[in-house]
Scaffold this motif. Sequence first.
Motif, PDB file in Angstrom:
ATOM      1  N   ASP A  82      -8.754  67.246  -2.132  1.00 27.29           N
ATOM      2  CA  ASP A  82      -8.842  68.573  -1.530  1.00 27.29           C
ATOM      3  C   ASP A  82      -9.651  69.430  -2.510  1.00 27.29           C
ATOM      4  O   ASP A  82      -9.229  69.670  -3.647  1.00 27.29           O
ATOM      5  CB  ASP A  82      -7.430  69.125  -1.344  1.00 27.29           C
ATOM      6  N   LEU A  83     -10.825  69.877  -2.065  1.00 24.57           N
ATOM      7  CA  LEU A  83     -11.748  70.596  -2.948  1.00 24.57           C
ATOM      8  C   LEU A  83     -11.646  72.110  -2.826  1.00 24.57           C
ATOM      9  O   LEU A  83     -12.448  72.831  -3.429  1.00 24.57           O
ATOM     10  CB  LEU A  83     -13.193  70.164  -2.637  1.00 24.57           C
ATOM     11  N   THR A  84     -10.686  72.602  -2.073  1.00 20.70           N
ATOM     12  CA  THR A  84     -10.617  74.031  -1.783  1.00 20.70           C
ATOM     13  C   THR A  84     -10.638  74.869  -3.051  1.00 20.70           C
ATOM     14  O   THR A  84     -11.480  75.769  -3.221  1.00 20.70           O
ATOM     15  CB  THR A  84      -9.345  74.356  -0.969  1.00 20.70           C
ATOM     16  N   ASP A  85      -9.723  74.618  -3.956  1.00 23.80           N
ATOM     17  CA  ASP A  85      -9.599  75.435  -5.160  1.00 23.80           C
ATOM     18  C   ASP A  85     -10.764  75.206  -6.121  1.00 23.80           C
ATOM     19  O   ASP A  85     -11.247  76.142  -6.766  1.00 23.80           O
ATOM     20  CB  ASP A  85      -8.267  75.149  -5.857  1.00 23.80           C
ATOM     21  N   VAL A  86     -11.226  73.943  -6.207  1.00 23.48           N
ATOM     22  CA  VAL A  86     -12.360  73.628  -7.076  1.00 23.48           C
ATOM     23  C   VAL A  86     -13.606  74.383  -6.606  1.00 23.48           C
ATOM     24  O   VAL A  86     -14.337  74.970  -7.421  1.00 23.48           O
ATOM     25  CB  VAL A  86     -12.623  72.107  -7.094  1.00 23.48           C
ATOM     26  N   PHE A  87     -13.835  74.376  -5.303  1.00 22.70           N
ATOM     27  CA  PHE A  87     -15.011  75.072  -4.769  1.00 22.70           C
ATOM     28  C   PHE A  87     -14.889  76.573  -4.999  1.00 22.70           C
ATOM     29  O   PHE A  87     -15.838  77.225  -5.449  1.00 22.70           O
ATOM     30  CB  PHE A  87     -15.169  74.776  -3.275  1.00 22.70           C
ATOM     31  N   ASP A  88     -13.746  77.138  -4.701  1.00 23.37           N
ATOM     32  CA  ASP A  88     -13.552  78.581  -4.868  1.00 23.37           C
ATOM     33  C   ASP A  88     -13.775  79.004  -6.318  1.00 23.37           C
ATOM     34  O   ASP A  88     -14.323  80.075  -6.585  1.00 23.37           O
ATOM     35  CB  ASP A  88     -12.144  78.992  -4.423  1.00 23.37           C
ATOM     36  N   THR A  89     -13.364  78.156  -7.249  1.00 23.41           N
ATOM     37  CA  THR A  89     -13.446  78.503  -8.671  1.00 23.41           C
ATOM     38  C   THR A  89     -14.830  78.282  -9.261  1.00 23.41           C
ATOM     39  O   THR A  89     -15.328  79.118 -10.032  1.00 23.41           O
ATOM     40  CB  THR A  89     -12.426  77.669  -9.476  1.00 23.41           C
ATOM     41  N   TYR A  90     -15.481  77.185  -8.884  1.00 24.17           N
ATOM     42  CA  TYR A  90     -16.696  76.774  -9.588  1.00 24.17           C
ATOM     43  C   TYR A  90     -18.001  76.972  -8.813  1.00 24.17           C
ATOM     44  O   TYR A  90     -19.074  76.980  -9.422  1.00 24.17           O
ATOM     45  CB  TYR A  90     -16.585  75.297 -10.011  1.00 24.17           C
ATOM     46  N   ALA A  91     -17.969  77.104  -7.517  1.00 24.74           N
ATOM     47  CA  ALA A  91     -19.223  77.233  -6.756  1.00 24.74           C
ATOM     48  C   ALA A  91     -19.924  78.539  -7.103  1.00 24.74           C
ATOM     49  O   ALA A  91     -19.291  79.591  -7.255  1.00 24.74           O
ATOM     50  CB  ALA A  91     -18.942  77.156  -5.262  1.00 24.74           C
ATOM     51  N   SER A  92     -21.234  78.480  -7.228  1.00 23.76           N
ATOM     52  CA  SER A  92     -22.033  79.671  -7.521  1.00 23.76           C
ATOM     53  C   SER A  92     -22.108  80.582  -6.305  1.00 23.76           C
ATOM     54  O   SER A  92     -21.840  80.158  -5.175  1.00 23.76           O
ATOM     55  CB  SER A  92     -23.446  79.258  -7.938  1.00 23.76           C
ATOM     56  N   GLU A  93     -22.492  81.806  -6.522  1.00 27.16           N
ATOM     57  CA  GLU A  93     -22.665  82.736  -5.404  1.00 27.16           C
ATOM     58  C   GLU A  93     -23.767  82.244  -4.470  1.00 27.16           C
ATOM     59  O   GLU A  93     -23.693  82.439  -3.262  1.00 27.16           O
ATOM     60  CB  GLU A  93     -22.976  84.140  -5.920  1.00 27.16           C
ATOM     61  N   ARG A  94     -24.788  81.611  -5.041  1.00 28.06           N
ATOM     62  CA  ARG A  94     -25.871  81.064  -4.215  1.00 28.06           C
ATOM     63  C   ARG A  94     -25.318  80.015  -3.253  1.00 28.06           C
ATOM     64  O   ARG A  94     -25.585  80.050  -2.054  1.00 28.06           O
ATOM     65  CB  ARG A  94     -26.946  80.469  -5.115  1.00 28.06           C
ATOM     66  N   VAL A  95     -24.537  79.058  -3.756  1.00 21.26           N
ATOM     67  CA  VAL A  95     -24.006  77.993  -2.908  1.00 21.26           C
ATOM     68  C   VAL A  95     -22.997  78.555  -1.906  1.00 21.26           C
ATOM     69  O   VAL A  95     -22.981  78.160  -0.734  1.00 21.26           O
ATOM     70  CB  VAL A  95     -23.384  76.874  -3.765  1.00 21.26           C
ATOM     71  N   CYS A 304     -11.299  60.651  -9.363  1.00 20.43           N
ATOM     72  CA  CYS A 304     -12.203  61.431 -10.203  1.00 20.43           C
ATOM     73  C   CYS A 304     -11.392  62.411 -11.067  1.00 20.43           C
ATOM     74  O   CYS A 304     -10.589  63.192 -10.557  1.00 20.43           O
ATOM     75  CB  CYS A 304     -13.201  62.192  -9.344  1.00 20.43           C
ATOM     76  N   LYS A 305     -11.630  62.389 -12.373  1.00 20.58           N
ATOM     77  CA  LYS A 305     -10.881  63.233 -13.297  1.00 20.58           C
ATOM     78  C   LYS A 305     -11.481  64.631 -13.437  1.00 20.58           C
ATOM     79  O   LYS A 305     -10.797  65.549 -13.903  1.00 20.58           O
ATOM     80  CB  LYS A 305     -10.823  62.557 -14.667  1.00 20.58           C
ATOM     81  N   ASN A 306     -12.753  64.778 -13.065  1.00 21.62           N
ATOM     82  CA  ASN A 306     -13.426  66.069 -13.265  1.00 21.62           C
ATOM     83  C   ASN A 306     -14.183  66.477 -11.998  1.00 21.62           C
ATOM     84  O   ASN A 306     -15.417  66.490 -11.973  1.00 21.62           O
ATOM     85  CB  ASN A 306     -14.401  65.978 -14.437  1.00 21.62           C
ATOM     86  N   PRO A 307     -13.473  66.822 -10.935  1.00 18.56           N
ATOM     87  CA  PRO A 307     -14.152  67.168  -9.681  1.00 18.56           C
ATOM     88  C   PRO A 307     -15.062  68.390  -9.798  1.00 18.56           C
ATOM     89  O   PRO A 307     -16.025  68.523  -9.043  1.00 18.56           O
ATOM     90  CB  PRO A 307     -12.994  67.438  -8.714  1.00 18.56           C
ATOM     91  N   GLU A 308     -14.770  69.260 -10.759  1.00 16.25           N
ATOM     92  CA  GLU A 308     -15.611  70.441 -10.933  1.00 16.25           C
ATOM     93  C   GLU A 308     -17.044  70.062 -11.336  1.00 16.25           C
ATOM     94  O   GLU A 308     -17.988  70.823 -11.106  1.00 16.25           O
ATOM     95  CB  GLU A 308     -15.001  71.385 -11.972  1.00 16.25           C
ATOM     96  N   ALA A 309     -17.208  68.874 -11.913  1.00 14.25           N
ATOM     97  CA  ALA A 309     -18.542  68.421 -12.318  1.00 14.25           C
ATOM     98  C   ALA A 309     -19.476  68.339 -11.114  1.00 14.25           C
ATOM     99  O   ALA A 309     -20.649  68.719 -11.200  1.00 14.25           O
ATOM    100  CB  ALA A 309     -18.457  67.061 -13.015  1.00 14.25           C
ATOM    101  N   ALA A 310     -18.967  67.844 -10.000  1.00 18.80           N
ATOM    102  CA  ALA A 310     -19.788  67.725  -8.793  1.00 18.80           C
ATOM    103  C   ALA A 310     -20.281  69.095  -8.346  1.00 18.80           C
ATOM    104  O   ALA A 310     -21.453  69.269  -7.981  1.00 18.80           O
ATOM    105  CB  ALA A 310     -18.998  67.051  -7.680  1.00 18.80           C
ATOM    106  N   VAL A 311     -19.389  70.093  -8.369  1.00 18.72           N
ATOM    107  CA  VAL A 311     -19.767  71.435  -7.920  1.00 18.72           C
ATOM    108  C   VAL A 311     -20.788  72.047  -8.876  1.00 18.72           C
ATOM    109  O   VAL A 311     -21.751  72.705  -8.443  1.00 18.72           O
ATOM    110  CB  VAL A 311     -18.523  72.329  -7.782  1.00 18.72           C
ATOM    111  N   LYS A 312     -20.635  71.825 -10.164  1.00 19.71           N
ATOM    112  CA  LYS A 312     -21.598  72.354 -11.136  1.00 19.71           C
ATOM    113  C   LYS A 312     -22.994  71.783 -10.900  1.00 19.71           C
ATOM    114  O   LYS A 312     -24.003  72.495 -11.011  1.00 19.71           O
ATOM    115  CB  LYS A 312     -21.132  72.037 -12.557  1.00 19.71           C
ATOM    116  N   LEU A 313     -23.068  70.496 -10.584  1.00 16.10           N
ATOM    117  CA  LEU A 313     -24.384  69.876 -10.354  1.00 16.10           C
ATOM    118  C   LEU A 313     -24.996  70.354  -9.034  1.00 16.10           C
ATOM    119  O   LEU A 313     -26.214  70.501  -8.930  1.00 16.10           O
ATOM    120  CB  LEU A 313     -24.259  68.355 -10.387  1.00 16.10           C
TER     121      LEU A 313
END
Length: 490
Positions: A82-95, A304-313
Motif C-alpha cells: 500500500d503506497l498511500t502514505d509513501v506517496f503522500d510523504t515523498y512525491a514531489s509537487e510536480r508528480v 521491498c525495504k525502501n519503497p520511498e526509493a521508487a518515489v524519489k526516482l
Amino acid sequence: MTISTVTSEYASAAYPEGDDITNNVWIRAYKEKFNIEVVTDWVSDEYDTKINLSIAEGDLPDVFHVNSAQLQQLIDADLILDLTDVFDTYASERVKGYMEADADSFESGKRDGRLYGLAQMHWGIIDQPDYIWIRKDWKEELNLPDPETMDDLVVIAKTFMEKYGGYGIAAEQTLDHLNLLAVAWGAHPDLWIKDDSGKIVYGSVQPEMKDAIAAWAQWYQEGILSPDFVTMDFAKMNEAVVSGNVGIQPFYQWWGYNPGVDTVSNLGKEALFEPYMIPSATGEKVEQSIFFANNSYTVVSKKCKNPEAAVKLINFYGYMVDDAMGEVDDETMSGFMDNDICHVVGAFRVLNPNSDYEQYEQVSRALETGDTGNLTTSGMWQKYRNSVDFIENGTPGATGDYMQQGHEKCAYGLAKKILDDEDYIKSALWGATPETLLNMGSTLDDILTEGFTKIIMGEETVDYFDTIVQNWMAAGGEAATNEMNEMYGG
C-alpha cells in the motif's frame, strides 16, 4: 540502498558505447544523486508473459510496472505494498500535479481508497485522434482536392491506383487500421459508449459498424484494399507504403516516426504522407474515439525495504523532463533526453498528461514567430530543433517530430482542433477494467475480427454481422456489458 527491478528493451533507444538498458545515464544518476543502486534482474521483449510467470511464482523484484489486470491480481494476492502514505510523504509537487491533472487515472490505481499502483500516465489525449494520411507528391501531381467526404477519399484512392498502380488504402489483418475509419459511419469500434437510452454498449457491435464493414467489403471487391491484407501484419502493411505500392494509410498521429522515417529515406522528402481529418460517410459530423489513456502502473513488492526509493526516482524523472531545462547544462540534458534515452527508465517514471498539448502550442508558436523564449522543456526543444532540421535539410530521422508538431498540416494541429471543438466521444470505461473483460483476454475481440474479415473478403454477406454479434454476446459479451453498466452506468 539497493532496489531491484525488471524491464523490457526499448528498441529505438541509441545508447553511447558501453551503455545498455541496465547501465546508462539514468542508472548512474540514481546512484550519484540518491545513493540508490538499481539492479535489473531481467530484460525481456516478452515482458507481460514473464511478469505473469513471476506473479504466479511469487518471485517479484522490488519495483516494476504492470497493466490493469496484473495490478488487480497482485492486490488480490497481497503481494504489493500500500503506497498511500509513501506517496503522500515523498512525491514531489510536480508528480502530485500530474495526478491531479488526470485524477481518474490516479484513482484507478487504488482499491478501497488505498493506493497500490501508481499510474504511469500518458502524454495526453491529444495523442488519440486518428487520421487519413495521403501521399503528398501524388496528390499534388494529380491536383486532387482535399477529401471532404468518404466518397472523395475513394476517388483519390482509385485515381492513385490508375496512375501509380498498386492498391488504394492500406490495411492489415487485425483490422486495427480500417477500424480507425469507422468513425466516418458514426461507429466506435473497441469503445464502450452510451446508447440513446443511456445504457453502456460496445461500439464494435452497434448497427453503424455494420455500415462501415459493408463499405469495406465493397472496397475489397474493387481492389481498393490489397487482396493480401488478411495475411499482412503491421510491418508488411508499412512495407507497401515505404515501397510506393499504396498512397493512402489510415494511421495514428505518429505516422512520421514509423513508417514515415523509412518512407522519406526510401522515396524522398516529397513522398511524405500528410494527415487529414477522417471525412464523413454519412453527412453527419465525425466524432473521434477517446480511450482511457493510462495503461500501466508502478508497483512495489512487499519484500521491498525502501519503497520511498521508487518515489524519489519517479520525482527525478519528472524533474528532468519538465523542470531541469535552464538548471542543467545542455550537454547533460542531451545525455538524458536524446536518442530516446528518456524512454528507458521502465517503472521509474510518471508522465505529464498535459505534456503534448502544451508542447505543441509552444513548438508551433516558436516555428511561426522564430521566438524560442517559451520552449521551457527538453521535449519542446527536441521537437522544435527536429522540425527545423527537416524543413532545412529533409533529414529522415526528423520526420516524426516534424509531422507530429512542426508541419503546417501536422497531426497535433488537427488534434488540437478536435479537442478544442470537443468533436469526440470518451470511453465509458474510464478506470479499472471489469473482471469479465480481464478474464476474457482477446477472445471477444477475436470473434469480431474473424467474423468481420469474412464479410470484407466476401466469404459471408453483410447480414452475417448479426450472427457475429449474437456469437459475441453468447461468448461473454453480454456479461461484460452488464458488468460495465454495473461499474460505470447511471
